[in-house]
Write a protein that holds these residues in place. Structure first.
Motif, PDB file in Angstrom:
ATOM      1  N   UNK A  57       0.830  -1.206   0.000  1.00  0.00           N
ATOM      2  CA  UNK A  57       0.000   0.000   0.000  1.00  0.00           C
ATOM      3  C   UNK A  57       0.866   1.258   0.000  1.00  0.00           C
ATOM      4  N   UNK A  58       1.839   1.302   0.902  1.00  0.00           N
ATOM      5  CA  UNK A  58       2.687   2.498   1.038  1.00  0.00           C
ATOM      6  C   UNK A  58       4.157   2.083   1.146  1.00  0.00           C
ATOM      7  N   UNK A  59       4.998   2.674   0.309  1.00  0.00           N
ATOM      8  CA  UNK A  59       6.450   2.463   0.415  1.00  0.00           C
ATOM      9  C   UNK A  59       7.082   3.750   0.936  1.00  0.00           C
ATOM     10  N   UNK A  60       7.782   3.640   2.063  1.00  0.00           N
ATOM     11  CA  UNK A  60       8.560   4.770   2.598  1.00  0.00           C
ATOM     12  C   UNK A  60       9.995   4.581   2.118  1.00  0.00           C
ATOM     13  N   UNK A  61      10.459   5.475   1.256  1.00  0.00           N
ATOM     14  CA  UNK A  61      11.798   5.304   0.688  1.00  0.00           C
ATOM     15  C   UNK A  61      12.726   6.387   1.220  1.00  0.00           C
ATOM     16  N   UNK A  62      13.689   5.953   2.045  1.00  0.00           N
ATOM     17  CA  UNK A  62      14.723   6.853   2.591  1.00  0.00           C
ATOM     18  C   UNK A  62      15.910   6.862   1.633  1.00  0.00           C
ATOM     19  N   UNK A  88      12.237  11.706   4.007  1.00  0.00           N
ATOM     20  CA  UNK A  88      13.413  12.439   4.472  1.00  0.00           C
ATOM     21  C   UNK A  88      14.082  13.229   3.357  1.00  0.00           C
ATOM     22  N   UNK A  89      14.925  14.172   3.784  1.00  0.00           N
ATOM     23  CA  UNK A  89      15.515  15.124   2.828  1.00  0.00           C
ATOM     24  C   UNK A  89      16.384  14.466   1.757  1.00  0.00           C
ATOM     25  N   UNK A  90      17.075  13.375   2.075  1.00  0.00           N
ATOM     26  CA  UNK A  90      17.921  12.752   1.039  1.00  0.00           C
ATOM     27  C   UNK A  90      17.065  12.252  -0.107  1.00  0.00           C
ATOM     28  N   UNK A  91      15.903  11.678   0.220  1.00  0.00           N
ATOM     29  CA  UNK A  91      14.996  11.223  -0.834  1.00  0.00           C
ATOM     30  C   UNK A  91      14.325  12.406  -1.529  1.00  0.00           C
ATOM     31  N   UNK A  92      14.022  13.450  -0.754  1.00  0.00           N
ATOM     32  CA  UNK A  92      13.276  14.590  -1.310  1.00  0.00           C
ATOM     33  C   UNK A  92      14.164  15.447  -2.215  1.00  0.00           C
ATOM     34  N   UNK A  93      15.394  15.728  -1.768  1.00  0.00           N
ATOM     35  CA  UNK A  93      16.228  16.695  -2.510  1.00  0.00           C
ATOM     36  C   UNK A  93      17.596  16.156  -2.942  1.00  0.00           C
ATOM     37  N   UNK A 139      12.321  11.669  -6.895  1.00  0.00           N
ATOM     38  CA  UNK A 139      11.331  12.048  -7.910  1.00  0.00           C
ATOM     39  C   UNK A 139      11.925  12.130  -9.318  1.00  0.00           C
ATOM     40  N   UNK A 140      13.247  12.147  -9.422  1.00  0.00           N
ATOM     41  CA  UNK A 140      13.889  12.145 -10.737  1.00  0.00           C
ATOM     42  C   UNK A 140      13.951  10.739 -11.323  1.00  0.00           C
TER      43      UNK A 140
END
Ligand code: SF4
Length: 180
Positions: A57-62, A88-93, A139-140
Protein backbone atom coordinates in the motif's frame (compact mmCIF):
# COMPACT_ATOMS: atom_id res chain seq x y z
CA UNK A 1 -6.01 1.40 -0.26
CA UNK A 2 -6.16 -0.79 2.83
CA UNK A 3 -5.47 -4.54 2.61
CA UNK A 4 -7.91 -7.33 3.37
CA UNK A 5 -7.06 -7.57 7.09
CA UNK A 6 -7.81 -3.87 7.40
CA UNK A 7 -4.16 -2.89 7.86
CA UNK A 8 -2.02 -0.84 5.53
CA UNK A 9 0.78 -2.92 3.97
CA UNK A 10 3.87 -0.74 4.45
CA UNK A 11 7.35 -1.35 3.03
CA UNK A 12 10.39 0.70 4.00
CA UNK A 13 13.87 0.84 2.52
CA UNK A 14 16.97 2.96 2.71
CA UNK A 15 18.84 3.71 -0.47
CA UNK A 16 21.73 6.19 -0.15
CA UNK A 17 20.83 7.42 3.33
CA UNK A 18 22.33 7.20 6.80
CA UNK A 19 19.42 5.20 8.32
CA UNK A 20 18.58 8.25 10.46
CA UNK A 21 15.08 8.45 8.99
CA UNK A 22 14.46 4.85 10.03
CA UNK A 23 15.85 5.63 13.50
CA UNK A 24 13.34 8.47 13.72
CA UNK A 25 10.61 5.99 12.75
CA UNK A 26 11.64 3.89 15.75
CA UNK A 27 11.45 7.01 17.93
CA UNK A 28 7.67 6.72 17.67
CA UNK A 29 8.25 4.83 20.96
CA UNK A 30 5.07 3.71 22.68
CA UNK A 31 3.00 4.79 19.68
CA UNK A 32 4.52 1.84 17.83
CA UNK A 33 1.73 -0.24 19.44
CA UNK A 34 -0.87 2.03 17.85
CA UNK A 35 0.91 1.79 14.53
CA UNK A 36 1.03 -2.02 14.83
CA UNK A 37 -2.76 -2.00 14.92
CA UNK A 38 -2.89 0.04 11.72
CA UNK A 39 -0.05 -1.24 9.54
CA UNK A 40 1.78 -4.41 8.64
CA UNK A 41 5.46 -3.81 7.85
CA UNK A 42 5.88 -6.23 4.96
CA UNK A 43 9.44 -5.36 3.90
CA UNK A 44 12.41 -3.32 5.06
CA UNK A 45 15.33 -3.15 7.49
CA UNK A 46 12.97 -3.20 10.48
CA UNK A 47 11.76 -6.69 9.59
CA UNK A 48 13.37 -9.82 8.18
CA UNK A 49 11.64 -10.37 4.84
CA UNK A 50 14.17 -10.78 2.04
CA UNK A 51 12.01 -10.22 -1.05
CA UNK A 52 10.02 -7.13 -1.90
CA UNK A 53 6.43 -8.44 -1.93
CA UNK A 54 3.57 -7.54 -4.28
CA UNK A 55 0.57 -5.42 -3.26
CA UNK A 56 2.27 -2.85 -1.06
CA UNK A 57 0.00 0.00 0.00
CA UNK A 58 2.69 2.50 1.04
CA UNK A 59 6.45 2.46 0.41
CA UNK A 60 8.56 4.77 2.60
CA UNK A 61 11.80 5.30 0.69
CA UNK A 62 14.72 6.85 2.59
CA UNK A 63 17.83 8.08 0.83
CA UNK A 64 18.87 9.44 -2.53
CA UNK A 65 19.37 7.34 -5.66
CA UNK A 66 23.14 7.02 -6.03
CA UNK A 67 23.84 3.70 -7.71
CA UNK A 68 22.33 1.07 -9.98
CA UNK A 69 21.08 -1.00 -7.05
CA UNK A 70 19.26 2.03 -5.56
CA UNK A 71 17.64 2.64 -8.94
CA UNK A 72 16.47 -0.98 -9.29
CA UNK A 73 15.02 -0.99 -5.77
CA UNK A 74 13.20 2.28 -6.38
CA UNK A 75 11.73 1.01 -9.66
CA UNK A 76 10.66 -2.31 -8.11
CA UNK A 77 9.03 -0.61 -5.12
CA UNK A 78 7.23 1.80 -7.44
CA UNK A 79 5.90 -1.07 -9.54
CA UNK A 80 4.63 -2.93 -6.46
CA UNK A 81 3.28 0.00 -4.40
CA UNK A 82 0.12 2.06 -4.59
CA UNK A 83 1.72 5.06 -2.87
CA UNK A 84 5.37 6.06 -2.66
CA UNK A 85 6.60 8.47 0.03
CA UNK A 86 9.97 10.21 -0.36
CA UNK A 87 11.02 9.72 3.26
CA UNK A 88 13.41 12.44 4.47
CA UNK A 89 15.52 15.12 2.83
CA UNK A 90 17.92 12.75 1.04
CA UNK A 91 15.00 11.22 -0.83
CA UNK A 92 13.28 14.59 -1.31
CA UNK A 93 16.23 16.70 -2.51
CA UNK A 94 19.38 14.52 -2.66
CA UNK A 95 20.64 16.28 0.48
CA UNK A 96 23.92 14.90 1.89
CA UNK A 97 24.65 12.19 -0.74
CA UNK A 98 24.27 14.71 -3.55
CA UNK A 99 27.26 16.65 -2.21
CA UNK A 100 29.38 14.41 -4.43
CA UNK A 101 27.71 15.83 -7.55
CA UNK A 102 30.10 18.78 -7.76
CA UNK A 103 33.13 16.51 -8.22
CA UNK A 104 31.61 13.46 -9.94
CA UNK A 105 31.51 9.72 -9.30
CA UNK A 106 34.99 8.91 -10.63
CA UNK A 107 36.73 11.34 -8.28
CA UNK A 108 34.84 9.91 -5.30
CA UNK A 109 35.78 6.34 -6.18
CA UNK A 110 39.41 7.35 -6.69
CA UNK A 111 39.53 9.09 -3.33
CA UNK A 112 37.96 6.17 -1.47
CA UNK A 113 39.65 3.22 -3.16
CA UNK A 114 42.97 4.55 -4.53
CA UNK A 115 44.27 7.78 -2.99
CA UNK A 116 43.54 6.83 0.64
CA UNK A 117 44.50 3.17 0.39
CA UNK A 118 47.98 1.77 1.10
CA UNK A 119 47.29 -1.91 0.45
CA UNK A 120 45.47 -3.36 -2.54
CA UNK A 121 44.12 -0.15 -4.06
CA UNK A 122 41.52 -0.41 -6.78
CA UNK A 123 37.77 -0.04 -7.03
CA UNK A 124 36.07 -3.39 -6.24
CA UNK A 125 33.67 -3.15 -9.15
CA UNK A 126 32.61 -6.81 -8.65
CA UNK A 127 31.03 -6.08 -5.25
CA UNK A 128 30.22 -2.37 -5.31
CA UNK A 129 27.12 -1.40 -7.32
CA UNK A 130 27.98 0.99 -10.15
CA UNK A 131 27.61 4.62 -9.12
CA UNK A 132 25.28 6.78 -11.20
CA UNK A 133 27.10 9.80 -12.66
CA UNK A 134 24.84 12.06 -10.59
CA UNK A 135 23.08 11.46 -7.27
CA UNK A 136 19.36 11.96 -7.82
CA UNK A 137 16.41 12.78 -5.59
CA UNK A 138 13.76 10.08 -5.77
CA UNK A 139 11.33 12.05 -7.91
CA UNK A 140 13.89 12.14 -10.74
CA UNK A 141 13.74 8.34 -10.95
CA UNK A 142 10.15 7.36 -10.10
CA UNK A 143 6.81 9.04 -9.53
CA UNK A 144 6.55 10.15 -5.90
CA UNK A 145 3.10 10.59 -4.37
CA UNK A 146 4.08 12.35 -1.17
CA UNK A 147 7.20 14.14 0.09
CA UNK A 148 8.00 13.92 3.80
CA UNK A 149 10.97 16.26 4.38
CA UNK A 150 13.24 16.61 7.40
CA UNK A 151 16.71 15.37 8.28
CA UNK A 152 15.26 13.26 9.66
CA UNK A 153 11.50 13.83 9.67
CA UNK A 154 10.36 13.90 13.29
CA UNK A 155 8.73 10.83 14.82
CA UNK A 156 5.54 12.90 15.29
CA UNK A 157 5.45 13.75 11.62
CA UNK A 158 5.99 10.13 10.59
CA UNK A 159 3.24 9.00 12.93
CA UNK A 160 0.84 11.65 11.67
CA UNK A 161 1.61 10.76 8.06
CA UNK A 162 0.87 7.07 8.66
CA UNK A 163 -2.30 7.85 10.61
CA UNK A 164 -3.62 10.04 7.81
CA UNK A 165 -2.72 7.49 5.13
CA UNK A 166 -4.45 4.78 7.18
CA UNK A 167 -7.54 6.98 7.28
CA UNK A 168 -7.42 7.14 3.49
CA UNK A 169 -6.43 10.80 3.42
CA UNK A 170 -3.59 12.58 1.66
CA UNK A 171 -1.51 13.94 4.57
CA UNK A 172 -1.93 17.69 5.01
CA UNK A 173 1.22 18.54 6.93
CA UNK A 174 2.89 21.29 4.94
CA UNK A 175 2.74 23.79 7.81
CA UNK A 176 4.70 21.34 9.99
CA UNK A 177 7.44 20.51 7.51
CA UNK A 178 11.05 21.35 8.32
CA UNK A 179 13.87 20.91 5.81
CA UNK A 180 17.31 20.00 7.14
FE1 SF4 B 1 20.13 10.60 7.21
FE2 SF4 B 1 19.04 13.05 7.13
FE3 SF4 B 1 19.34 11.66 4.89
FE4 SF4 B 1 17.52 10.88 6.68
S1 SF4 B 1 17.48 12.79 5.52
S2 SF4 B 1 18.96 9.57 5.59
S3 SF4 B 1 18.56 11.44 8.62
S4 SF4 B 1 21.02 12.41 6.21
Amino acid sequence: AVSTNGKLRVATIWLDGCSGCHMSFLDIDENIARIANLVDIVYGPLVDFKEIPENIDVALIEGAVSNEEDREHALELRAKSKLVVAFGDCAVTGNVPSMRNWCGATAVLDRAYNENVDEQPGVPYQVVPGLLPTVLPLKEVIKVDFHLPGCPPSADLILETLKQLCAGRTPQLTSRFCFG
